[in-house]
Design a protein around this motif. Structure first.
Motif, PDB file in Angstrom:
ATOM      1  N   SER A   1       0.603  -1.731   0.353  1.00  0.00           N
ATOM      2  CA  SER A   1       0.326  -0.203  -0.518  1.00  0.00           C
ATOM      3  C   SER A   1       0.799   0.745   0.426  1.00  0.00           C
ATOM      4  O   SER A   1       2.261   1.276   0.465  1.00  0.00           O
ATOM      5  CB  SER A   1      -0.732   0.099   1.256  1.00  0.00           C
TER       6      SER A   1
ATOM      7  N   ARG B   1       0.956   3.663   2.051  1.00  0.00           N
ATOM      8  CA  ARG B   1       1.447   3.540   3.301  1.00  0.00           C
ATOM      9  C   ARG B   1       2.206   2.615   3.759  1.00  0.00           C
ATOM     10  O   ARG B   1       3.178   3.224   4.788  1.00  0.00           O
ATOM     11  CB  ARG B   1      -0.154   3.518   4.579  1.00  0.00           C
ATOM     12  N   GLU B   2       2.255   1.602   3.791  1.00  0.00           N
ATOM     13  CA  GLU B   2       3.644   0.913   3.680  1.00  0.00           C
ATOM     14  C   GLU B   2       5.044   1.299   2.685  1.00  0.00           C
ATOM     15  O   GLU B   2       6.263   0.920   3.437  1.00  0.00           O
ATOM     16  CB  GLU B   2       3.462  -0.798   3.318  1.00  0.00           C
TER      17      GLU B   2
ATOM     18  N   GLN C   1       5.444   4.189   2.161  1.00  0.00           N
ATOM     19  CA  GLN C   1       5.896   5.889   3.076  1.00  0.00           C
ATOM     20  C   GLN C   1       6.764   4.970   4.142  1.00  0.00           C
ATOM     21  O   GLN C   1       7.606   6.116   4.469  1.00  0.00           O
ATOM     22  CB  GLN C   1       4.534   6.674   2.883  1.00  0.00           C
ATOM     23  N   TYR C   2       5.760   4.766   4.767  1.00  0.00           N
ATOM     24  CA  TYR C   2       6.894   3.882   6.312  1.00  0.00           C
ATOM     25  C   TYR C   2       8.443   3.637   6.187  1.00  0.00           C
ATOM     26  O   TYR C   2       9.090   3.930   6.716  1.00  0.00           O
ATOM     27  CB  TYR C   2       5.778   2.676   6.803  1.00  0.00           C
TER      28      TYR C   2
ATOM     29  N   GLN D   1       4.242  14.215   6.038  1.00  0.00           N
ATOM     30  CA  GLN D   1       3.221  12.573   7.027  1.00  0.00           C
ATOM     31  C   GLN D   1       4.607  11.905   7.701  1.00  0.00           C
ATOM     32  O   GLN D   1       4.728  10.514   6.468  1.00  0.00           O
ATOM     33  CB  GLN D   1       2.013  12.698   6.460  1.00  0.00           C
TER      34      GLN D   1
ATOM     35  N   ILE E   1       4.528   8.595   9.255  1.00  0.00           N
ATOM     36  CA  ILE E   1       3.750   7.258   8.838  1.00  0.00           C
ATOM     37  C   ILE E   1       4.529   6.373   9.923  1.00  0.00           C
ATOM     38  O   ILE E   1       5.006   6.020  10.468  1.00  0.00           O
ATOM     39  CB  ILE E   1       3.745   6.731   7.814  1.00  0.00           C
TER      40      ILE E   1
END
Length: 393
Positions: free
Chosen positions: A101, A103-104, A106-107, A136, A138
């Motif tokens: 994803s 989000r993953e 970006q992390y 942002q 994460i």
């Protein structure tokens, strides 16, 4: 003319990855974390652009030394350029593409950016293009981190594969990945007297008890070589015990003997010298890693996976299937470490359109690799190089 009569007309020159909004399309990572490196790709749509409506981003991470090491991108949909970048950055990793994803993704990026800052490592260029992914912070829960780690790591099928990966991570001081392969929290740092090392070779022998193994590893620490002997116990395909038995320093000559293996070389003359050999000249070359040298260009072809790690006797460079070196003197030299692999290269050249422009002029089997020595020698003709070796010049 009145000011109100003026109108701004957007054109392709104004298309930018910096200023346009981004719509996430997809992302993937390579499941090569246990090798100590990771590749990542993210695709965004740019709805504010009129012509360059897509952004393709490639990231290369090194967990041991260099952190977030490389960033490349393609603005637009030049498929040839996208494939070239994918091959040059990720083609040699030997992993599968695992969807993640945004989000993953970006992390992961932020984790390696933190590593760069901690170790005072320089950030890759074009930060303006990927900087929005850092705006942002994460955070992932522990279960989410575990799921992401599973995506980063290939499935392990044999005890040998597990042991080699575990030792590779431990000697590289990459204990977070090593811990992922264990059943419990025990001391992973068995060699505090050494800096991070390169896992060059490992020979595994079974112990007297089931699931116990003795490992004899050749490791390079700070340009010095050591034989490190360790004991490992497994439980349900996880490491449950790890102990240091002994270490012994060996000379570079002794290490070279331990790593020595035959190299098979075929030499071709390129008939039509103006013809340019590229990564698209043969089927195997499409995913090769190309590097320029003073006397030519080297194309390194990797195996499509890292199953060499599953061997009872592991060697670092067995991920390489073969190499092509195109010299400025109009020669193409193919090299491999086994007869099967050199035959694969010969078939690859013979079935390509470029093969019609080649005339084979010599074949060799050397007791130890010489291609890299030739590349660094200053010679651009392999036959003259061989003559120099024979005469001891």
């Amino acid at each position: 003319m009145k000011k109100s009569d003026l109108k701004v007309i957007r054109g392709g020159l104004l298309d930018s990855a910096d200023t346009s909004r981004k719509m996430f399309i997809s992302a993937y990572i390579t499941n090569t974390r246990l090798m100590g490196v990771l590749g990542m790709y993210i695709h965004f749509k740019l709805p504010d652009n009129e012509t360059m409506t897509d952004l393709h981003q490639f990231f290369y991470f090194d967990a041991e030394e260099y952190g977030f090491e490389t960033y490349r991108s393609v603005l637009g949909n030049d498929l040839k350029r996208i494939e070239e970048l994918e091959s040059s950055l990720l083609g040699g990793l030997g992993g599968e593409k695992i969807p993640v994803s945004l989000r993953e993704a970006q992390y992961l990026l932020q984790e390696y950016v933190r590593l760069n800052k901690k170790e005072n490592l320089p950030m890759p260029e074009d930060e303006r293009e990927y900087g929005f992914l850092l705006e942002q912070d994460i955070f992932l829960t522990d279960p989410e981190k575990y799921i992401l780690m599973c995506k980063q790591c290939a499935e392990l099928d044999t005890p040998y594969e597990l042991i080699n990966y575990f030792l590779m991570r431990c000697f590289g001081k990459d204990f977070s990945a090593a811990y992922f392969l264990t059943t419990q929290n025990f001391q992973l740092e068995q060699f505090p007297d050494f800096q991070a090392g390169t896992f060059c070779k490992n020979v595994i022998t079974e112990g007297d008890d089931p699931d116990t193994f003795r490992c004899e590893s050749l490791v390079e620490f700070d340009n010095s070589y050591y034989i490190a002997v360790t004991g490992i116990t497994l439980d349900q395909m996880r490491v449950c015990s790890y102990t240091r038995i002994s270490t012994m320093k060996v000379s570079q000559a002794e290490a070279a003997m331990m790593l020595a293996r035959s190299e098979f070389i075929s030499v071709y003359e390129i008939l039509d010298v103006p013809s340019v050999f590229t990564s698209n000249s043969t089927r195997l070359c499409k995913k090769a890693m190309a590097t320029d040298h003073e006397t030519g260009t080297l194309y390194m072809i990797f195996h499509p996976n890292n199953k060499h790690v599953a061997k009872k006797e592991y060697r670092l460079n067995e991920d390489v299937m073969g190499m092509y070196f195109v010299s400025t003197a109009g020669q193409l030299i193919s090299a491999a470490y086994s007869l099967d692999e050199i035959r694969c290269l010969e078939l690859d050249l013979g079935t390509s359109s470029f093969g019609k422009k080649l005339v084979p002029i010599a074949k060799y089997e050397f007791q130890e690799p010489v291609l890299y020595e030739f590349i660094q020698s200053g010679f651009d003709d392999f036959e003259l190089f061989v003559d120099a070796i024979k005469t001891g010049e």
